[in-house]
Design an enzyme around this catalytic site. Sequence first.
Site, PDB file in Angstrom:
ATOM      1  N   ARG G  87      -4.488   0.986   2.760  1.00  0.00           N
ATOM      2  CA  ARG G  87      -4.719  -0.446   2.561  1.00  0.00           C
ATOM      3  C   ARG G  87      -5.489  -0.708   1.264  1.00  0.00           C
ATOM      4  O   ARG G  87      -5.261  -1.718   0.594  1.00  0.00           O
ATOM      5  CB  ARG G  87      -5.466  -1.038   3.750  1.00  0.00           C
ATOM      6  CG  ARG G  87      -4.715  -1.020   5.090  1.00  0.00           C
ATOM      7  CD  ARG G  87      -3.334  -1.612   5.061  1.00  0.00           C
ATOM      8  NE  ARG G  87      -2.667  -1.537   6.357  1.00  0.00           N
ATOM      9  CZ  ARG G  87      -1.899  -0.498   6.753  1.00  0.00           C
ATOM     10  NH1 ARG G  87      -1.709   0.553   5.987  1.00  0.00           N
ATOM     11  NH2 ARG G  87      -1.325  -0.533   7.937  1.00  0.00           N
ATOM     12  N   GLU G  90      -3.122  -0.356  -1.502  1.00  0.00           N
ATOM     13  CA  GLU G  90      -2.296  -1.563  -1.529  1.00  0.00           C
ATOM     14  C   GLU G  90      -3.027  -2.699  -2.250  1.00  0.00           C
ATOM     15  O   GLU G  90      -2.414  -3.475  -2.992  1.00  0.00           O
ATOM     16  CB  GLU G  90      -1.959  -1.951  -0.087  1.00  0.00           C
ATOM     17  CG  GLU G  90      -0.810  -2.922   0.047  1.00  0.00           C
ATOM     18  CD  GLU G  90      -0.376  -3.067   1.499  1.00  0.00           C
ATOM     19  OE1 GLU G  90       0.437  -2.266   1.981  1.00  0.00           O
ATOM     20  OE2 GLU G  90      -0.887  -3.982   2.181  1.00  0.00           O
ATOM     21  N   SER G 113     -16.558  -0.267 -15.235  1.00  0.00           N
ATOM     22  CA  SER G 113     -16.780   1.178 -15.194  1.00  0.00           C
ATOM     23  C   SER G 113     -16.659   1.707 -13.768  1.00  0.00           C
ATOM     24  O   SER G 113     -17.128   1.070 -12.817  1.00  0.00           O
ATOM     25  CB  SER G 113     -18.174   1.515 -15.723  1.00  0.00           C
ATOM     26  OG  SER G 113     -18.409   2.909 -15.633  1.00  0.00           O
TER      27      SER G 113
END
Lengths: 146, 146, 146, 146, 146, 146, 146, 146, 146, 146
Positions: G87, G90, G113
């Site tokens: 997830r 995703e 960063s």
Amino acid sequence: MDRDDLTALILRAKRRAGLSWDQIAARIGKSAVWTHSAATGMNAFPKDSAEAFVALLGLPESAIPLLVESPLKVWTQAVPTDPCIYRFYEVVGVYGPTLKALINEEFGNGIMSEIDFSMHVEREANPRGDRVKVTMSGKYLEYANW
Amino acid sequence: MDRDDLTALILRAKRRAGLSWDQIAARIGKSAVWTHSAATGMNAFPKDSAEAFVALLGLPESAIPLLVESPLKVWTQAVPTDPCIYRFYEVVGVYGPTLKALINEEFGNGIMSEIDFSMHVEREANPRGDRVKVTMSGKYLEYANW
Amino acid sequence: MDRDDLTALILRAKRRAGLSWDQIAARIGKSAVWTHSAATGMNAFPKDSAEAFVALLGLPESAIPLLVESPLKVWTQAVPTDPCIYRFYEVVGVYGPTLKALINEEFGNGIMSEIDFSMHVEREANPRGDRVKVTMSGKYLEYANW
Amino acid sequence: MDRDDLTALILRAKRRAGLSWDQIAARIGKSAVWTHSAATGMNAFPKDSAEAFVALLGLPESAIPLLVESPLKVWTQAVPTDPCIYRFYEVVGVYGPTLKALINEEFGNGIMSEIDFSMHVEREANPRGDRVKVTMSGKYLEYANW
Amino acid sequence: MDRDDLTALILRAKRRAGLSWDQIAARIGKSAVWTHSAATGMNAFPKDSAEAFVALLGLPESAIPLLVESPLKVWTQAVPTDPCIYRFYEVVGVYGPTLKALINEEFGNGIMSEIDFSMHVEREANPRGDRVKVTMSGKYLEYANW
Amino acid sequence: MDRDDLTALILRAKRRAGLSWDQIAARIGKSAVWTHSAATGMNAFPKDSAEAFVALLGLPESAIPLLVESPLKVWTQAVPTDPCIYRFYEVVGVYGPTLKALINEEFGNGIMSEIDFSMHVEREANPRGDRVKVTMSGKYLEYANW
Amino acid sequence: MDRDDLTALILRAKRRAGLSWDQIAARIGKSAVWTHSAATGMNAFPKDSAEAFVALLGLPESAIPLLVESPLKVWTQAVPTDPCIYRFYEVVGVYGPTLKALINEEFGNGIMSEIDFSMHVEREANPRGDRVKVTMSGKYLEYANW
Amino acid sequence: MDRDDLTALILRAKRRAGLSWDQIAARIGKSAVWTHSAATGMNAFPKDSAEAFVALLGLPESAIPLLVESPLKVWTQAVPTDPCIYRFYEVVGVYGPTLKALINEEFGNGIMSEIDFSMHVEREANPRGDRVKVTMSGKYLEYANW
Amino acid sequence: MDRDDLTALILRAKRRAGLSWDQIAARIGKSAVWTHSAATGMNAFPKDSAEAFVALLGLPESAIPLLVESPLKVWTQAVPTDPCIYRFYEVVGVYGPTLKALINEEFGNGIMSEIDFSMHVEREANPRGDRVKVTMSGKYLEYANW
Amino acid sequence: MDRDDLTALILRAKRRAGLSWDQIAARIGKSAVWTHSAATGMNAFPKDSAEAFVALLGLPESAIPLLVESPLKVWTQAVPTDPCIYRFYEVVGVYGPTLKALINEEFGNGIMSEIDFSMHVEREANPRGDRVKVTMSGKYLEYANW
């Protein structure tokens, strides 16, 4: 006009102007490495450099906003095939763990920045055949712990 | 004892000896980059360097033939994940076409050798944060035409 | 006109001229392997060869700067599917470690150059069926140590 | 003892015997390329060659059935990383379409066999640096139509 | 007109002519498998078959040189997704080692040629549901040793 | 004992028994293709065939439950490298669309089953060199619409 | 004892101690995210934190040098399969270009960063079901131009 | 007009209007993250938001049905190359197992939803250099057992 | 007009007609799953269904031969990125071995057909939030042995 | 004992007990799909189910903490090769866009949960051959907008 059209336009204008990247870079007060990468869409121009660049090569004004935009940096070959570029990939494959070990030993737990970074390419005269000298300088960044 | 066993043995001996790669390299008259890569199986030792290295770290004599063999250079991650190494991969992705363009413009139709090649890593003092300086030097090789 | 357009133009001109690669190569004083690869964008022409090539095939003058440029050598199939090309890939897969072992044993710690390199394809008459003979010659390059 | 164990055994026996691949090959009446590839499991020995090879290196009799079996030829790196092997992969990438074009033009609609095939590696003396010469010979195979 | 245009032209002409591949093949004296593959750019026509094919489907004369050229055989899906094609890929995955073992046992140290090769597809009547029968015949090629 | 151990055990027992796959298959009333694939873990034995197979090769009783289990069919090389197996992969790449087109034209909207499927390998005598004949027969399966 | 052995040892010690990552982190004065990642070999411990950690979990002294080493950060799944981790992958796929656009608009030509970086995971009470709250903070790094 | 045309149209209209994503988002009562992602085809607009968005940027009415459709979310780079986006991918690679461990420890056997999910990007002032703060909130989803 | 043009035409016609897939399916006497997949080129229409479909949506007669052709089923993302589709991929990854184990235990040595196959999607009312119910039915196919 | 050892232990115990997954599932009050996936490390047991499962199969007490842990769900074949599992992958490839379209049309802008999810496998008697019936039920999750 999208970014790829602009790159093609720049390369044609450069050929017409008969200028090398070194010469173009000198005229806009930048290095050749940075100038080429920004001209071909791998870096963004500061406003004033974009204006100088556009004036130098006789590009349309509409190129300026495209040149100052942060480009999406995309390369589609995870392993580059061109022999000249592949050799640098090979350097990373062979010497990557060495670079890491020496940076860690000298600096501590961190890395070399590829953002606060500069690079130069020079000719190194040598009686047994001239050499390509590439110098990279990147800020050392220490890993945070929190 | 295969090459991986030897690398592990070397790393343990180095830790016990309390020597840095810079120190080991100085003792055998080589650079730190080359010494680390040869010690970890990415380069082959000349006979005399192997003997000096083995003596310095108290390795068994049987290590010498392994150290002088041309190793099979293998890396299994086409795209390295370690952030310290990835940044160099990123340099090749972003600046690869630039390196090619500038080498071609300055030298002609050829490449930088990764075989007749040397590299150094240094600290570059800087008030805004020290920098990692990497210098590569590779012989320029011109494409033949025949 | 970009490089792909030029390649298509060259192939049409060659068909119209009714010349084989061997014949074209002979006319410009080069080998067939090199001539084909340079004509299809995998090598760069020296200025004079480009002029002879353009004159021979009746190509436009504007082709010359494209022919002398160092091309970006790109292939998109990591494993080539065409059976004629795949067989050579198979040779590298099956005999790659053998080539390395024999080069190391005969020459030392180094490789065969693919840049200072030439190749020829010939017919080898044989009563049991003619054979394809491919000869490669690349400069031996010794790994530096530093 | 599986095939990988046997390969390791052979390499140790070869080192102990102090023989080069050229020498071993000469003793069993084969070429160095074929002998290395068969010894390391990329080709199958004829019965008599296996017996000569086993006798020469003092290997156990049980090695013979393994040496004469048709090995499963496996390589796990679609793109080889070792620089010495990669250069041959690069030859296929750069010159693959050229090899196809010239074979088709000279021979017709077919390919070079990688099965009825032989290869040799030789030193080519050259005042500007010796060269690696690789010669391949494969039977021309014409595509059937039916 | 490039090869893809020609394939589209052929498929339209076939639909207009109301001929099956079996019928077309019969008219030019070839098999359906070969005719389809040659018509769609996966094999080269002999001159006379190309002329018969062009005449039968009412294609332009300019199609002939394209049909007789040795095509570059390219497929972009290493693992085909179409279920009808995937099942054949699955056969190779499941039975590949079996095919190798039985060919080696019956013929010796060699392979089945995919060049001196033919294939047929037929209906096999069966009360429990008709079957697809595929027959391949390829020349046995023995590995050389040298 | 897992399935891989059993396969190794079977191959040793077969070698000791000095039987070919054709002979083993004949003794248990099956074909050589099926017998090899089931013996090496690519198909499941019916109970009675497993018992006959175990008796014939003198395998332990504990092999039976492993032989009758539905094996997980795994291959790790999406593109097989062994030349003997690759040629069949190449057949699928070159002729896959042709097989689909001819099956659709002859049978309708469906595929050849790889489950209700059989295959045979035979020698085909030929004065110009014997040939490998492979015959596949798979039930035609029509796509449902609902 | 290598790094993987140490990780297994740590997980067993943690289970035995009956401490959560939050509790361990609190005891050594760090966050749970950082503590877990350092304990499992994705970050390096400062000397004092390593000592506190080893004391808290009753680990051997020899663990300390391993804990303070800069680990090689390797993940082998370019696309993670575990649903909980996927997830987050995703999120990067769907919102990556959005994150870039908003960072560029707000900060300029630069990036966040991942080295000077921290992250926290918290429970966010919610009547419709509690929520996972993840907070990242990374230093803004501006691209150099030179 | 397809979805990609619409995205290009939106970006031009935004540039012409001189509005930031923050300003656009505020005008339609949404967040900047969501507004950018929906505008570029990675989320679907509710009807009323689409109308407000179209009115604000002077887009054609025909854009509304495209904006409210559930888009097919596609990204073609499994590993993103742009450095700004890659750093987030790196976070998932380095900290993915940590996120999983802490979510499991705090919440139980489940995951963070990427559907019932929101995200914000903010500037975090810091004397040592401002920071990018990213906040994600996703509903905790417990695995069912049944 | 090729198959992709036809799909676009169908989607526009559907929008204009204001019909859902359920409604279209009901009018041509098919299910919504099958109708959508056939309309978007993943299944072939029987002649009569194609005619009804064309009449219902006011498509040109020339669409009929395209609709009844067996389409080449191609998907280019081995791992689909769209979250709605990915979840089904995840089901296969997590539960694939379970499906195999239960089918083998219940039915024997075989598989579920994806050809003699049907699927339905329904709403399942639920006080804690409605659910998506997907039902697949595929003919059990037993592996042959021969 | 790690998770893979435990899975092997469970499979041996099940064989010894002579129980089917259906029977085991019934005894611990769960479904066969869930029980198999949890037993083989693709789901976590609730405490009480783990105790019942351990008691039923006579597993050691030390298995319980491993069974209740949230497992890392890993599959290494992005495209599964086993034919029984591949067919489900094929369903996702062919019907994935259809599932998305119908879920969006019926439910709105959202997806089916794979977390709040259940699945069943059943035999569907059929005179033309029994069928495998697979039923999935996942909570509909609506995309947030914020």
